[in-house]
Design an enzyme around this catalytic site. Structure first.
Site, PDB file in Angstrom:
ATOM      1  N   HIS A  57       0.796  -1.322  -0.019  1.00 21.55           N
ATOM      2  CA  HIS A  57       0.037  -0.088  -0.044  1.00 21.55           C
ATOM      3  C   HIS A  57       0.937   1.282  -0.019  1.00 21.55           C
ATOM      4  CE1 HIS A  57      -2.920  -2.896   1.539  1.00 21.55           C
ATOM      5  NE2 HIS A  57      -3.807  -2.227   0.598  1.00 21.55           N
ATOM      6  N   HIS A  61       0.990   1.394  -5.645  1.00 21.24           N
ATOM      7  CA  HIS A  61      -0.233   1.205  -5.742  1.00 21.24           C
ATOM      8  C   HIS A  61      -1.278   2.359  -6.165  1.00 21.24           C
ATOM      9  CE1 HIS A  61      -3.950  -1.100  -4.475  1.00 21.24           C
ATOM     10  NE2 HIS A  61      -4.242  -0.003  -3.810  1.00 21.24           N
ATOM     11  N   HIS A  99      -6.340   7.086  -2.657  1.00 19.76           N
ATOM     12  CA  HIS A  99      -7.236   6.479  -2.038  1.00 19.76           C
ATOM     13  C   HIS A  99      -6.512   5.593  -0.811  1.00 19.76           C
ATOM     14  CE1 HIS A  99      -5.886   2.829  -4.228  1.00 19.76           C
ATOM     15  NE2 HIS A  99      -6.506   2.030  -3.470  1.00 19.76           N
ATOM     16  N   ASP A 100      -5.219   5.311  -0.721  1.00 23.92           N
ATOM     17  CA  ASP A 100      -4.800   4.752   0.106  1.00 23.92           C
ATOM     18  C   ASP A 100      -3.631   5.478   1.160  1.00 23.92           C
ATOM     19  OD1 ASP A 100      -5.793   2.130   0.709  1.00 23.92           O
ATOM     20  OD2 ASP A 100      -4.976   1.146  -1.011  1.00 23.92           O
ATOM     21  N   ASP A 226      -8.930  -1.600  -7.554  1.00 25.88           N
ATOM     22  CA  ASP A 226      -8.160  -1.480  -6.427  1.00 25.88           C
ATOM     23  C   ASP A 226      -7.873  -2.978  -6.052  1.00 25.88           C
ATOM     24  OD1 ASP A 226      -7.032  -0.801  -4.173  1.00 25.88           O
ATOM     25  OD2 ASP A 226      -8.993  -0.834  -2.980  1.00 25.88           O
TER      26      ASP A 226
HETATM   27  P1  5GP Z   1      -7.254  -1.354  -0.074  1.00 21.92           P
HETATM   28  O1  5GP Z   1      -6.494  -1.779   1.168  1.00 21.92           O
HETATM   29  O2  5GP Z   1      -5.924  -1.640  -1.260  1.00 21.92           O
HETATM   30  O3  5GP Z   1      -7.840  -0.250  -0.506  1.00 21.92           O
HETATM   31  O4  5GP Z   1      -8.333  -2.531  -0.509  1.00 21.92           O
HETATM   32  C1  5GP Z   1      -8.031  -3.762  -1.031  1.00 21.92           C
HETATM   33  C2  5GP Z   1      -7.734  -5.052  -0.466  1.00 21.92           C
HETATM   34  O5  5GP Z   1      -8.293  -5.950  -1.112  1.00 21.92           O
HETATM   35  C3  5GP Z   1      -6.269  -5.195   0.064  1.00 21.92           C
HETATM   36  O6  5GP Z   1      -5.903  -4.621   1.408  1.00 21.92           O
HETATM   37  C4  5GP Z   1      -6.241  -6.653   0.289  1.00 21.92           C
HETATM   38  O7  5GP Z   1      -6.934  -6.849   1.620  1.00 21.92           O
HETATM   39  C5  5GP Z   1      -7.411  -7.156  -0.993  1.00 21.92           C
HETATM   40  N1  5GP Z   1      -6.687  -7.599  -2.056  1.00 21.92           N
HETATM   41  C6  5GP Z   1      -6.571  -6.762  -3.024  1.00 21.92           C
HETATM   42  N2  5GP Z   1      -5.932  -7.777  -4.054  1.00 21.92           N
HETATM   43  C7  5GP Z   1      -5.666  -8.859  -3.538  1.00 21.92           C
HETATM   44  C8  5GP Z   1      -5.223  -9.947  -4.048  1.00 21.92           C
HETATM   45  O8  5GP Z   1      -4.589 -10.184  -5.021  1.00 21.92           O
HETATM   46  N3  5GP Z   1      -5.306 -10.942  -3.176  1.00 21.92           N
HETATM   47  C9  5GP Z   1      -5.735 -10.898  -1.959  1.00 21.92           C
HETATM   48  N4  5GP Z   1      -5.729 -12.090  -1.139  1.00 21.92           N
HETATM   49  N5  5GP Z   1      -6.383  -9.731  -1.485  1.00 21.92           N
HETATM   50  C10 5GP Z   1      -6.177  -8.800  -2.136  1.00 21.92           C
HETATM   51 MN    MN Z   2      -6.020  -0.082  -2.535  1.00 17.98          MN
END
Ligand code: 5GP
Ligand code: MN
Length: 281
Positions: A57, A61, A99-100, A226
């Site tokens: 993050h 990203h 966003h993060d 995302d």
């Molecule tokens: P973000 O935290 O990036 O805003 O929300 C996306 C969330 O989705 C990530 O924190 C993570 O928990 C989950 N995520 C996104 N891509 C993947 C992936 O390829 N594999 C897994 N296991 N989780 C993912």
């Molecule tokens: Mn994100």
């Protein structure tokens, strides 16, 4: 396909986000609608607030998700079908970049369980997403970074800021089911399927329904992008997965050290990355 890791190496890590932001605005002919000098300073601040030490993050990203949002906008012809104006595109791209922002590498559950300062500020719901949105708005409220001021009417500015905040909030994975249900309901209501009736994507009944359906489209695009890394070329997709699990495992180590229950997929001794990814997709 686009490779953010190569892009960052080519332009230099500290320039990747200003370059990406500028290029995305330029592609959409948006450079002249913002105060570009302030926009650039805003983006540099956002870049600085992303933590380079966080494996997944981080600023890469943010840029990668924004790049993918633009791709979806163009490929799906959303500018036409979602009746997106310049400000609609601007709000989505900036929301994606931000966003993060200031993510600390721990998930919402960890913030809630440890009663972190961020959790105490935003309560138990959408803890980090509230924080990312607030950090973004806080920067925008600073004179030198307010690239919207004097470029738009007060009501346009209000709409752009609201769109950005709502879109960032919708990146909470806890919202995923709700968002999908809302979108499916909207598609069913207007008989939209694949390319059939897609010109009905925006409910043009009145200003409120227009805004609601544009918000729904923005939130869905941002959320989809995302979680889109598994759709990239295999080598890019595995790089992202390794970074995500590095971050998860650090959290797991921390949870063990604090005698907390280890979060799902965060235990480095028992988690199978490939299996986890197959399950996630
Ligand atoms: P973000 O935290 O990036 O805003 O929300 C996306 C969330 O989705 C990530 O924190 C993570 O928990 C989950 N995520 C996104 N891509 C993947 C992936 O390829 N594999 C897994 N296991 N989780 C993912
Ligand atoms: Mn994100």
């Amino acid at each position: 396909t686009f490779n953010i890791f190569d892009f960052s190496k080519t332009v230099g890590r500290n320039m990747q986000m200003p370059f990406m932001a500028t290029s995305l605005l330029k592609k959409n002919n948006l450079l002249q609608i913002v105060d570009y000098h302030k926009f650039l300073q805003f983006i540099v601040q956002i870049y600085n607030k992303y933590k380079r030490s966080v494996e997944y993050h981080n600023d890469l990203h943010g840029s990668d998700v924004a790049q993918h949002c633009n791709l979806i906008l163009q490929r799906q012809n959303l500018i036409e079908y979602a009746r997106f104006s310049d400000t609609d595109v601007l709000a989505l791209l900036v929301a994606a970049l931000c966003h993060d922002v200031q993510h600390d590498g721990f998930n919402n559950r960890y913030h809630v369980v440890t009663k972190s300062p961020i959790n105490q500020m935003y309560g138990d719901e959408h803890v980090q997403e509230n924080f990312h949105a607030a950090q973004t708005i806080k920067l925008l409220d600073i004179y030198d970074y307010d690239f919207l001021a004097n470029m738009f009417s007060a009501s346009e500015i209000k709409t752009i800021r609201k769109r950005m905040v709502e879109s960032i909030l919708s990146t909470d994975m806890a919202q995923m089911k709700q968002l999908r249900d809302d979108f499916q309901l909207h598609l069913n209501q207007f008989g939209i399927q694949d390319t059939v009736n897609r010109e009905l994507l925006i409910d043009t009944t009145d200003d409120e329904t227009i805004e609601d359906s544009k918000q729904l489209v923005s939130s869905c695009v941002l959320h989809a992008c995302d979680i889109s890394t598994s759709l990239r070329d295999f080598d890019i997709s595995t790089q992202w997965a390794d970074l995500l699990f590095d971050e998860f495992f650090n959290q797991g180590d921390m949870e063990k050290a604090q005698n907390l229950e280890v979060s799902i997929m965060c235990d480095r001794t028992t988690t199978n990355i490939a299996g986890g990814q197959a399950g996630f997709i």
